[in-house]
Design an enzyme around this catalytic site. Structure first.
Site, short mmCIF file in Angstrom:
data_model
loop_
_atom_site.label_atom_id
_atom_site.label_comp_id
_atom_site.label_asym_id
_atom_site.label_seq_id
_atom_site.Cartn_x
_atom_site.Cartn_y
_atom_site.Cartn_z
N MET A 1 30.70 39.35 48.53
CA MET A 1 31.63 39.61 47.43
C MET A 1 32.18 38.29 46.91
SD MET A 1 31.55 42.90 47.29
CE MET A 1 32.98 43.42 46.34
N CYS A 2 32.47 38.26 45.62
CA CYS A 2 33.06 37.09 44.98
C CYS A 2 34.31 37.51 44.22
CB CYS A 2 32.07 36.44 44.01
SG CYS A 2 30.59 35.77 44.80
N GLY A 3 35.18 36.56 43.98
CA GLY A 3 36.37 36.81 43.20
C GLY A 3 36.17 36.29 41.78
N ASN A 69 29.61 38.92 40.10
CA ASN A 69 29.83 39.35 41.48
C ASN A 69 28.89 40.51 41.76
OD1 ASN A 69 30.87 40.03 44.03
ND2 ASN A 69 32.37 41.41 43.12
#
Length: 238
Positions: A1-3, A69
């Site tokens: 996961m990415c922000g 993402n």
């Protein structure tokens, strides 16, 4: 996961608090970058788990800014050495017009959310995959309009922020000079449940929703789904 995050600031309001930066960093601890273009803030916090080299975000060219993402399950064999983000951005960069740009997302198989800004036209595109497997939220207040993968809302009751997890209706488009309405390119032909979600989004976030022609992903066989045919007005923001 990415922000991932994009923020239109309507005042001198600070879009990125220390608390929000911390939450986004927890989703992408390997690389972080904050970019401001045309008074719009973009931020990418990357968790590196694909490709031989990490792909810092946002990716920026003279024309586009891109934050992604997700995971692409159908990468071609010759693209296995690069990140999903770079592969998609290469497709986007080659798009000749808006419809071609939107079509870049038709063939993607996998969970994803994204934010894409067209620096020439001032258009912001964002959305989630048709099943809504990766999060993407929208916040609207007197001080800012914010699109982000995770949120931090102050408990101060004086702070009035309308917030909602974006329903996976399709790909959204907002222009920086008219962020009181947005256009949606739906994944499929709008039906009763789709329209109900769109109206709920309008009521919650205070942004008018207008509809364009469906994208109809190539991997999604709409012939196997029972759609009710309805008359629906298509329009554009004026």
């Amino acid at each position: 996961m990415c922000g991932i995050l994009c923020c239109f600031s309507k005042t001198d309001h600070e879009c990125l608090s220390k608390e929000l930066i911390g939450i986004l960093h927890n989703r992408g601890p390997n690389s972080e970058s904050i970019l401001t273009v045309n008074e719009i803030i973009f931020a990418g916090f990357v968790l590196h788990h694909q490709g031989t080299e990490m792909c810092p975000q946002p990716i920026k060219t003279d024309r586009h800014i891109f934050i992604f993402n997700g995971d692409v399950f159908n990468l071609p064999r010759n693209a296995c050495e690069i990140s999903d983000t770079n592969w998609i951005f290469n497709k986007i960069s080659g798009a000749k017009d808006e419809r071609a740009l939107i079509s870049c997302f038709r063939s993607i198989e996998g969970p994803f959310s994204f934010i894409l800004y067209d620096n020439r036209l001032g258009n912001l595109f964002f959305g989630r995959d048709s099943l809504g497997r990766n999060s993407l939220l929208m916040e609207n207040s007197k001080s800012h309009l914010r699109i982000l993968s995770t949120s931090y809302l102050s408990q101060d009751k004086r702070t009035e922020i309308a917030a909602v997890e974006l329903p996976p209706l399709g790909i959204y488009k907002i222009n920086k000079d008219n962020n009181k309405c947005c256009v949606v390119f739906p994944w499929q032909q709008p039906e009763e449940h789709w329209i109900a979600q769109a109206r709920s989004l309008e009521a919650t976030i205070g942004v008018r929703v207008l509809v364009e022609c469906p994208i109809e992903p190539s991997w999604l066989s709409i012939s196997t789904i029972n759609h009710k045919k309805q008359k629906y007005k298509y329009g554009r923001c004026k």
